[in-house]
Design a protein around this motif. Structure first.
Motif, PDB file in Angstrom:
ATOM      1  N   LYS A 251      22.740  73.193  75.027  1.00 58.35           N
ATOM      2  CA  LYS A 251      23.140  73.178  76.442  1.00 58.35           C
ATOM      3  C   LYS A 251      23.627  74.537  76.937  1.00 58.35           C
ATOM      4  O   LYS A 251      23.923  74.700  78.124  1.00 58.35           O
ATOM      5  N   SER A 252      23.714  75.525  76.074  1.00 55.40           N
ATOM      6  CA  SER A 252      24.276  76.822  76.467  1.00 55.40           C
ATOM      7  C   SER A 252      23.412  77.479  77.535  1.00 55.40           C
ATOM      8  O   SER A 252      22.178  77.370  77.532  1.00 55.40           O
ATOM      9  N   ASN A 253      24.091  78.178  78.471  1.00 55.24           N
ATOM     10  CA  ASN A 253      23.354  78.790  79.588  1.00 55.24           C
ATOM     11  C   ASN A 253      22.716  80.113  79.180  1.00 55.24           C
ATOM     12  O   ASN A 253      22.917  80.625  78.076  1.00 55.24           O
ATOM     13  N   GLU A 254      21.966  80.690  80.111  1.00 53.60           N
ATOM     14  CA  GLU A 254      21.178  81.878  79.821  1.00 53.60           C
ATOM     15  C   GLU A 254      22.045  83.083  79.470  1.00 53.60           C
ATOM     16  O   GLU A 254      21.692  83.874  78.595  1.00 53.60           O
ATOM     17  N   LYS A 255      23.166  83.228  80.155  1.00 51.76           N
ATOM     18  CA  LYS A 255      24.058  84.355  79.873  1.00 51.76           C
ATOM     19  C   LYS A 255      24.607  84.266  78.450  1.00 51.76           C
ATOM     20  O   LYS A 255      24.675  85.279  77.741  1.00 51.76           O
ATOM     21  N   HIS A 256      24.987  83.069  78.034  1.00 50.32           N
ATOM     22  CA  HIS A 256      25.506  82.888  76.678  1.00 50.32           C
ATOM     23  C   HIS A 256      24.424  83.214  75.646  1.00 50.32           C
ATOM     24  O   HIS A 256      24.708  83.845  74.609  1.00 50.32           O
ATOM     25  N   ILE A 257      23.188  82.809  75.927  1.00 48.24           N
ATOM     26  CA  ILE A 257      22.086  83.096  75.008  1.00 48.24           C
ATOM     27  C   ILE A 257      21.893  84.602  74.850  1.00 48.24           C
ATOM     28  O   ILE A 257      21.751  85.117  73.737  1.00 48.24           O
ATOM     29  N   VAL A 258      21.898  85.304  75.982  1.00 47.45           N
ATOM     30  CA  VAL A 258      21.727  86.762  75.932  1.00 47.45           C
ATOM     31  C   VAL A 258      22.868  87.406  75.147  1.00 47.45           C
ATOM     32  O   VAL A 258      22.646  88.310  74.320  1.00 47.45           O
ATOM     33  N   ASP A 259      24.089  86.944  75.378  1.00 45.51           N
ATOM     34  CA  ASP A 259      25.255  87.490  74.656  1.00 45.51           C
ATOM     35  C   ASP A 259      25.107  87.297  73.144  1.00 45.51           C
ATOM     36  O   ASP A 259      25.421  88.197  72.356  1.00 45.51           O
ATOM     37  N   GLU A 260      24.644  86.127  72.742  1.00 47.90           N
ATOM     38  CA  GLU A 260      24.462  85.854  71.311  1.00 47.90           C
ATOM     39  C   GLU A 260      23.334  86.715  70.723  1.00 47.90           C
ATOM     40  O   GLU A 260      23.414  87.154  69.576  1.00 47.90           O
ATOM     41  N   MET A 261      22.304  86.961  71.511  1.00 49.46           N
ATOM     42  CA  MET A 261      21.217  87.808  71.041  1.00 49.46           C
ATOM     43  C   MET A 261      21.682  89.254  70.889  1.00 49.46           C
ATOM     44  O   MET A 261      21.283  89.950  69.946  1.00 49.46           O
ATOM     45  N   ILE A 262      22.519  89.703  71.807  1.00 47.79           N
ATOM     46  CA  ILE A 262      23.036  91.070  71.724  1.00 47.79           C
ATOM     47  C   ILE A 262      23.820  91.279  70.432  1.00 47.79           C
ATOM     48  O   ILE A 262      23.723  92.332  69.787  1.00 47.79           O
ATOM     49  N   THR A 263      24.588  90.264  70.034  1.00 54.12           N
ATOM     50  CA  THR A 263      25.358  90.358  68.795  1.00 54.12           C
ATOM     51  C   THR A 263      24.529  89.962  67.567  1.00 54.12           C
ATOM     52  O   THR A 263      25.054  89.945  66.449  1.00 54.12           O
ATOM     53  N   GLU A 264      23.270  89.627  67.786  1.00 53.59           N
ATOM     54  CA  GLU A 264      22.339  89.238  66.715  1.00 53.59           C
ATOM     55  C   GLU A 264      22.839  88.039  65.925  1.00 53.59           C
ATOM     56  O   GLU A 264      22.662  87.937  64.701  1.00 53.59           O
ATOM     57  N   ASN A 265      23.459  87.092  66.649  1.00 49.42           N
ATOM     58  CA  ASN A 265      24.044  85.930  65.988  1.00 49.42           C
ATOM     59  C   ASN A 265      23.138  84.705  66.056  1.00 49.42           C
ATOM     60  O   ASN A 265      23.591  83.590  65.858  1.00 49.42           O
ATOM     61  N   MET A 266      21.866  84.909  66.344  1.00 49.92           N
ATOM     62  CA  MET A 266      20.912  83.798  66.364  1.00 49.92           C
ATOM     63  C   MET A 266      19.707  84.164  65.502  1.00 49.92           C
ATOM     64  O   MET A 266      19.231  85.304  65.546  1.00 49.92           O
ATOM     65  N   VAL A 267      19.234  83.202  64.744  1.00 51.37           N
ATOM     66  CA  VAL A 267      18.068  83.447  63.890  1.00 51.37           C
ATOM     67  C   VAL A 267      16.797  83.367  64.731  1.00 51.37           C
ATOM     68  O   VAL A 267      15.995  84.300  64.758  1.00 51.37           O
ATOM     69  N   PHE A 268      16.634  82.256  65.445  1.00 50.96           N
ATOM     70  CA  PHE A 268      15.482  82.069  66.325  1.00 50.96           C
ATOM     71  C   PHE A 268      15.965  81.687  67.720  1.00 50.96           C
ATOM     72  O   PHE A 268      16.934  80.928  67.859  1.00 50.96           O
TER      73      PHE A 268
END
Length: 336
Positions: A251-268
Protein backbone atom coordinates in the motif's frame (compact mmCIF):
# COMPACT_ATOMS: atom_id res chain seq x y z
CA UNK A 1 17.82 66.63 -16.03
CA UNK A 2 19.71 63.56 -14.76
CA UNK A 3 16.88 62.87 -12.31
CA UNK A 4 14.33 63.07 -15.16
CA UNK A 5 16.28 60.58 -17.30
CA UNK A 6 16.51 58.17 -14.37
CA UNK A 7 12.80 58.55 -13.67
CA UNK A 8 11.89 57.86 -17.30
CA UNK A 9 14.14 54.77 -17.36
CA UNK A 10 12.51 53.41 -14.22
CA UNK A 11 9.06 54.15 -15.57
CA UNK A 12 9.87 52.34 -18.82
CA UNK A 13 11.14 49.32 -16.89
CA UNK A 14 7.97 49.28 -14.78
CA UNK A 15 5.75 49.44 -17.86
CA UNK A 16 7.67 46.59 -19.49
CA UNK A 17 7.35 44.46 -16.38
CA UNK A 18 3.62 45.12 -16.06
CA UNK A 19 3.12 44.14 -19.72
CA UNK A 20 4.79 40.78 -19.11
CA UNK A 21 2.33 37.91 -18.78
CA UNK A 22 2.93 35.45 -15.96
CA UNK A 23 1.34 32.09 -16.73
CA UNK A 24 0.52 29.56 -14.03
CA UNK A 25 1.71 26.06 -14.89
CA UNK A 26 -0.14 23.48 -12.74
CA UNK A 27 1.65 20.22 -11.99
CA UNK A 28 0.74 17.29 -9.78
CA UNK A 29 4.05 16.58 -8.12
CA UNK A 30 5.51 13.23 -9.06
CA UNK A 31 8.89 12.93 -7.36
CA UNK A 32 10.81 11.29 -10.18
CA UNK A 33 9.71 13.93 -12.72
CA UNK A 34 9.91 17.06 -10.56
CA UNK A 35 13.41 17.95 -11.80
CA UNK A 36 12.32 17.56 -15.41
CA UNK A 37 9.39 19.93 -14.91
CA UNK A 38 11.63 22.46 -13.19
CA UNK A 39 14.07 22.26 -16.09
CA UNK A 40 11.28 22.93 -18.59
CA UNK A 41 10.14 26.01 -16.67
CA UNK A 42 13.68 27.38 -16.39
CA UNK A 43 14.50 26.72 -20.05
CA UNK A 44 11.36 28.46 -21.27
CA UNK A 45 11.85 31.49 -19.02
CA UNK A 46 15.44 31.84 -20.24
CA UNK A 47 14.24 31.58 -23.84
CA UNK A 48 11.51 34.18 -23.23
CA UNK A 49 14.03 36.61 -21.70
CA UNK A 50 16.49 36.15 -24.56
CA UNK A 51 13.81 36.70 -27.24
CA UNK A 52 11.84 39.45 -25.42
CA UNK A 53 8.73 37.30 -25.49
CA UNK A 54 7.23 38.99 -22.38
CA UNK A 55 5.98 35.68 -20.98
CA UNK A 56 7.12 33.92 -17.83
CA UNK A 57 6.05 30.57 -16.39
CA UNK A 58 5.31 30.08 -12.72
CA UNK A 59 4.95 26.58 -11.33
CA UNK A 60 2.05 25.55 -9.07
CA UNK A 61 2.58 22.20 -7.36
CA UNK A 62 0.22 19.72 -5.74
CA UNK A 63 2.32 17.44 -3.56
CA UNK A 64 1.93 14.68 -1.02
CA UNK A 65 3.38 17.07 1.56
CA UNK A 66 0.62 19.65 1.00
CA UNK A 67 -2.20 17.23 1.65
CA UNK A 68 -2.03 13.76 3.11
CA UNK A 69 -4.91 12.62 0.90
CA UNK A 70 -3.21 13.56 -2.36
CA UNK A 71 -1.75 10.83 -4.54
CA UNK A 72 0.91 11.38 -7.17
CA UNK A 73 -1.75 12.50 -9.63
CA UNK A 74 -4.55 14.22 -7.75
CA UNK A 75 -7.08 14.64 -10.56
CA UNK A 76 -9.99 15.84 -8.40
CA UNK A 77 -8.11 18.95 -7.25
CA UNK A 78 -7.02 19.63 -10.84
CA UNK A 79 -10.65 19.28 -11.91
CA UNK A 80 -11.79 21.82 -9.32
CA UNK A 81 -9.34 24.35 -10.74
CA UNK A 82 -10.45 23.70 -14.30
CA UNK A 83 -14.15 24.05 -13.43
CA UNK A 84 -13.72 27.68 -12.38
CA UNK A 85 -15.09 30.04 -15.04
CA UNK A 86 -12.79 32.88 -14.00
CA UNK A 87 -9.49 31.14 -13.82
CA UNK A 88 -5.94 32.19 -13.06
CA UNK A 89 -4.48 28.80 -13.93
CA UNK A 90 -3.37 28.49 -17.54
CA UNK A 91 -1.40 25.36 -18.47
CA UNK A 92 -2.06 21.96 -16.93
CA UNK A 93 0.06 18.82 -16.84
CA UNK A 94 -2.38 15.92 -16.59
CA UNK A 95 -2.36 12.15 -16.79
CA UNK A 96 -3.79 10.83 -20.11
CA UNK A 97 -5.80 8.40 -17.98
CA UNK A 98 -8.15 11.33 -17.24
CA UNK A 99 -8.40 12.61 -20.81
CA UNK A 100 -12.17 12.09 -20.94
CA UNK A 101 -12.72 13.89 -17.62
CA UNK A 102 -10.55 16.92 -18.42
CA UNK A 103 -11.45 17.29 -22.11
CA UNK A 104 -14.49 19.51 -21.46
CA UNK A 105 -12.30 22.11 -19.77
CA UNK A 106 -9.30 22.18 -22.09
CA UNK A 107 -8.75 24.17 -25.27
CA UNK A 108 -9.30 22.29 -28.55
CA UNK A 109 -5.98 22.97 -30.24
CA UNK A 110 -7.22 21.87 -33.67
CA UNK A 111 -9.81 24.68 -33.70
CA UNK A 112 -7.55 27.39 -32.31
CA UNK A 113 -7.21 30.31 -34.79
CA UNK A 114 -3.41 30.17 -34.91
CA UNK A 115 -2.32 28.35 -38.05
CA UNK A 116 1.22 27.93 -36.78
CA UNK A 117 0.06 25.44 -34.14
CA UNK A 118 -0.95 22.99 -36.90
CA UNK A 119 2.65 22.09 -37.77
CA UNK A 120 3.23 21.15 -34.13
CA UNK A 121 0.07 19.03 -34.04
CA UNK A 122 1.27 17.26 -37.18
CA UNK A 123 4.56 16.39 -35.46
CA UNK A 124 2.58 14.54 -32.75
CA UNK A 125 -0.05 12.83 -34.90
CA UNK A 126 0.91 9.17 -34.62
CA UNK A 127 -1.91 6.86 -33.56
CA UNK A 128 -0.47 6.48 -30.06
CA UNK A 129 -0.22 10.24 -29.59
CA UNK A 130 -3.75 10.80 -30.87
CA UNK A 131 -5.06 8.13 -28.48
CA UNK A 132 -3.38 9.95 -25.57
CA UNK A 133 -4.45 13.50 -26.45
CA UNK A 134 -7.71 13.42 -28.44
CA UNK A 135 -11.27 12.80 -27.23
CA UNK A 136 -14.40 12.99 -29.38
CA UNK A 137 -12.39 14.61 -32.14
CA UNK A 138 -11.05 17.35 -29.83
CA UNK A 139 -7.26 17.63 -29.55
CA UNK A 140 -6.77 18.85 -25.99
CA UNK A 141 -3.07 18.51 -25.40
CA UNK A 142 0.40 17.38 -26.39
CA UNK A 143 2.12 14.28 -24.93
CA UNK A 144 4.97 15.51 -22.73
CA UNK A 145 6.21 12.36 -20.98
CA UNK A 146 5.41 8.72 -21.66
CA UNK A 147 6.41 6.21 -18.99
CA UNK A 148 5.82 2.48 -18.50
CA UNK A 149 5.97 0.25 -15.46
CA UNK A 150 8.99 -2.03 -15.32
CA UNK A 151 10.82 -4.26 -12.89
CA UNK A 152 13.71 -2.55 -11.09
CA UNK A 153 16.20 -5.11 -9.76
CA UNK A 154 18.89 -4.34 -7.19
CA UNK A 155 22.05 -5.49 -8.96
CA UNK A 156 24.13 -5.50 -5.77
CA UNK A 157 21.99 -8.20 -4.17
CA UNK A 158 21.72 -10.17 -7.41
CA UNK A 159 25.50 -10.21 -7.86
CA UNK A 160 26.16 -10.94 -4.20
CA UNK A 161 23.91 -14.01 -4.27
CA UNK A 162 24.57 -15.00 -7.91
CA UNK A 163 20.96 -14.62 -8.99
CA UNK A 164 19.41 -13.56 -12.30
CA UNK A 165 16.63 -11.09 -12.97
CA UNK A 166 13.38 -13.08 -12.68
CA UNK A 167 11.22 -13.57 -15.77
CA UNK A 168 8.25 -15.21 -14.06
CA UNK A 169 6.36 -14.51 -10.85
CA UNK A 170 7.41 -17.86 -9.41
CA UNK A 171 11.06 -16.97 -10.11
CA UNK A 172 10.51 -13.59 -8.41
CA UNK A 173 9.20 -15.30 -5.28
CA UNK A 174 11.96 -17.92 -5.23
CA UNK A 175 14.78 -15.41 -5.78
CA UNK A 176 13.45 -12.90 -3.27
CA UNK A 177 12.87 -15.53 -0.59
CA UNK A 178 16.45 -16.71 -1.03
CA UNK A 179 17.96 -13.21 -0.78
CA UNK A 180 15.80 -12.19 2.21
CA UNK A 181 16.79 -15.35 4.04
CA UNK A 182 20.50 -14.77 3.39
CA UNK A 183 20.25 -11.09 4.40
CA UNK A 184 17.99 -11.42 7.45
CA UNK A 185 20.80 -11.09 10.00
CA UNK A 186 22.64 -8.16 8.41
CA UNK A 187 19.60 -6.38 6.95
CA UNK A 188 16.38 -7.49 8.66
CA UNK A 189 14.42 -4.52 7.26
CA UNK A 190 15.23 -5.29 3.63
CA UNK A 191 12.09 -5.15 1.45
CA UNK A 192 11.57 -7.93 -1.06
CA UNK A 193 8.97 -6.49 -3.44
CA UNK A 194 6.53 -3.56 -3.35
CA UNK A 195 3.61 -4.59 -5.59
CA UNK A 196 2.56 -0.97 -6.34
CA UNK A 197 -0.95 -0.90 -4.84
CA UNK A 198 -1.17 2.60 -3.29
CA UNK A 199 -4.42 4.46 -2.56
CA UNK A 200 -4.79 5.87 -6.06
CA UNK A 201 -5.30 4.75 -9.66
CA UNK A 202 -1.97 2.91 -9.69
CA UNK A 203 -3.52 0.14 -7.58
CA UNK A 204 -6.17 -0.62 -10.21
CA UNK A 205 -3.58 -0.33 -12.97
CA UNK A 206 -1.32 -2.80 -11.17
CA UNK A 207 -4.20 -5.24 -10.80
CA UNK A 208 -4.99 -5.06 -14.53
CA UNK A 209 -1.30 -5.39 -15.38
CA UNK A 210 -0.92 -8.50 -13.20
CA UNK A 211 -4.00 -10.22 -14.65
CA UNK A 212 -2.78 -9.42 -18.17
CA UNK A 213 0.58 -11.01 -17.34
CA UNK A 214 -1.26 -14.25 -16.49
CA UNK A 215 -2.71 -14.88 -19.97
CA UNK A 216 -1.67 -18.12 -21.62
CA UNK A 217 -0.55 -16.64 -24.95
CA UNK A 218 0.79 -13.25 -26.02
CA UNK A 219 -1.97 -12.69 -28.56
CA UNK A 220 -4.80 -13.05 -26.04
CA UNK A 221 -6.66 -10.07 -24.55
CA UNK A 222 -6.86 -9.41 -20.83
CA UNK A 223 -8.75 -12.24 -19.09
CA UNK A 224 -12.28 -11.64 -17.84
CA UNK A 225 -12.50 -10.95 -14.13
CA UNK A 226 -14.64 -14.03 -13.51
CA UNK A 227 -12.30 -16.34 -15.44
CA UNK A 228 -10.13 -18.96 -13.76
CA UNK A 229 -7.06 -17.13 -15.12
CA UNK A 230 -8.03 -13.93 -13.29
CA UNK A 231 -8.76 -15.88 -10.10
CA UNK A 232 -5.37 -17.58 -10.30
CA UNK A 233 -3.70 -14.20 -10.85
CA UNK A 234 -5.45 -12.67 -7.83
CA UNK A 235 -4.36 -15.61 -5.69
CA UNK A 236 -0.76 -15.14 -6.87
CA UNK A 237 -0.88 -11.44 -5.92
CA UNK A 238 -1.90 -12.46 -2.40
CA UNK A 239 0.83 -15.11 -2.35
CA UNK A 240 3.48 -12.53 -3.29
CA UNK A 241 2.22 -10.11 -0.64
CA UNK A 242 2.24 -12.76 2.09
CA UNK A 243 5.52 -14.40 1.08
CA UNK A 244 7.99 -11.64 0.15
CA UNK A 245 6.19 -8.41 1.07
CA UNK A 246 3.46 -7.12 3.38
CA UNK A 247 0.19 -5.23 3.34
CA UNK A 248 1.95 -2.03 4.39
CA UNK A 249 4.57 -2.29 1.65
CA UNK A 250 1.97 -3.12 -1.01
CA UNK A 251 0.00 0.00 0.00
CA UNK A 252 3.00 2.35 0.19
CA UNK A 253 2.77 5.47 -1.97
CA UNK A 254 5.06 6.51 -4.80
CA UNK A 255 7.17 8.88 -2.72
CA UNK A 256 7.88 6.15 -0.16
CA UNK A 257 8.87 3.76 -2.96
CA UNK A 258 11.31 6.28 -4.42
CA UNK A 259 12.79 6.93 -0.95
CA UNK A 260 13.35 3.20 -0.41
CA UNK A 261 14.96 2.88 -3.84
CA UNK A 262 17.31 5.77 -3.10
CA UNK A 263 18.52 3.96 0.02
CA UNK A 264 18.68 0.69 -1.98
CA UNK A 265 16.47 -1.01 0.60
CA UNK A 266 14.38 -2.96 -1.92
CA UNK A 267 15.40 -6.06 -3.84
CA UNK A 268 12.76 -5.83 -6.57
CA UNK A 269 10.52 -2.88 -7.38
CA UNK A 270 7.47 -2.52 -9.60
CA UNK A 271 7.71 1.12 -10.67
CA UNK A 272 7.92 3.44 -13.65
CA UNK A 273 10.75 3.59 -16.15
CA UNK A 274 11.39 7.27 -15.33
CA UNK A 275 12.82 6.32 -11.93
CA UNK A 276 16.37 5.48 -12.97
CA UNK A 277 18.31 4.75 -9.80
CA UNK A 278 21.97 3.80 -9.37
CA UNK A 279 22.49 0.09 -8.73
CA UNK A 280 19.10 -0.85 -10.16
CA UNK A 281 18.65 -2.41 -13.57
CA UNK A 282 15.32 -2.35 -15.38
CA UNK A 283 13.57 -5.10 -17.33
CA UNK A 284 10.08 -6.20 -18.28
CA UNK A 285 7.87 -7.15 -15.37
CA UNK A 286 7.52 -10.91 -14.83
CA UNK A 287 4.62 -13.00 -16.08
CA UNK A 288 3.14 -16.39 -15.42
CA UNK A 289 5.20 -17.65 -18.34
CA UNK A 290 8.54 -16.24 -19.61
CA UNK A 291 8.02 -13.59 -22.28
CA UNK A 292 4.31 -13.10 -21.54
CA UNK A 293 3.92 -10.07 -19.32
CA UNK A 294 2.14 -6.74 -18.95
CA UNK A 295 2.92 -3.11 -18.20
CA UNK A 296 1.19 0.13 -17.21
CA UNK A 297 1.49 3.04 -19.61
CA UNK A 298 1.33 6.48 -18.00
CA UNK A 299 2.76 9.95 -18.29
CA UNK A 300 1.74 13.57 -18.66
CA UNK A 301 0.01 15.64 -21.32
CA UNK A 302 0.11 19.42 -21.45
CA UNK A 303 -3.17 21.23 -22.09
CA UNK A 304 -4.48 24.80 -21.96
CA UNK A 305 -7.42 25.92 -19.81
CA UNK A 306 -10.19 27.03 -22.19
CA UNK A 307 -11.71 29.42 -19.61
CA UNK A 308 -8.81 31.89 -19.53
CA UNK A 309 -8.89 35.12 -21.54
CA UNK A 310 -7.63 35.19 -25.14
CA UNK A 311 -4.44 37.05 -24.22
CA UNK A 312 -3.43 34.24 -21.86
CA UNK A 313 -4.49 31.59 -24.38
CA UNK A 314 -2.20 33.16 -26.99
CA UNK A 315 0.66 33.27 -24.50
CA UNK A 316 0.03 29.63 -23.51
CA UNK A 317 0.12 28.61 -27.18
CA UNK A 318 3.58 30.21 -27.46
CA UNK A 319 4.72 28.14 -24.48
CA UNK A 320 3.51 24.88 -26.04
CA UNK A 321 5.11 25.76 -29.38
CA UNK A 322 8.45 26.19 -27.62
CA UNK A 323 8.19 23.06 -25.44
CA UNK A 324 7.10 20.84 -28.34
CA UNK A 325 9.51 22.22 -30.89
CA UNK A 326 11.86 19.63 -32.34
CA UNK A 327 14.95 21.42 -31.02
CA UNK A 328 13.70 21.66 -27.44
CA UNK A 329 12.54 18.03 -27.40
CA UNK A 330 16.03 16.92 -28.43
CA UNK A 331 17.56 19.15 -25.75
CA UNK A 332 15.30 17.88 -22.96
CA UNK A 333 16.02 14.25 -23.91
CA UNK A 334 19.77 14.87 -23.76
CA UNK A 335 19.54 16.62 -20.37
CA UNK A 336 17.38 13.88 -18.84
Amino acid sequence: MKFLVTFIALLFTYICLTLEIELNFVINSYSVLDDAFQLIIEEFNNYANETNLDIQLKMTYFTDENDGDIGYNDYDKTLKLLEKKKNKYDIFAYDPLYLKIFSNYLLDLKKYPDNTIKEYLDLYSTKDNIDLTEYNGHRVGFPLFLIISVLHSNVNYLRKHNKDVPKTWSELIETTEYILEKEKDDNPDLIGYNGLFPDNENALCSFYQFIYSYREEKELDIPEFDSQTAIDAAEEIMNIKNTISSYEIFKSNEKHIVDEMITENMVFVNFYSSARMPNYTISALPGKKPGINGSIIGGFNLGINKNIIDERKNASIEVLKYIFSENFQKEIIVKN
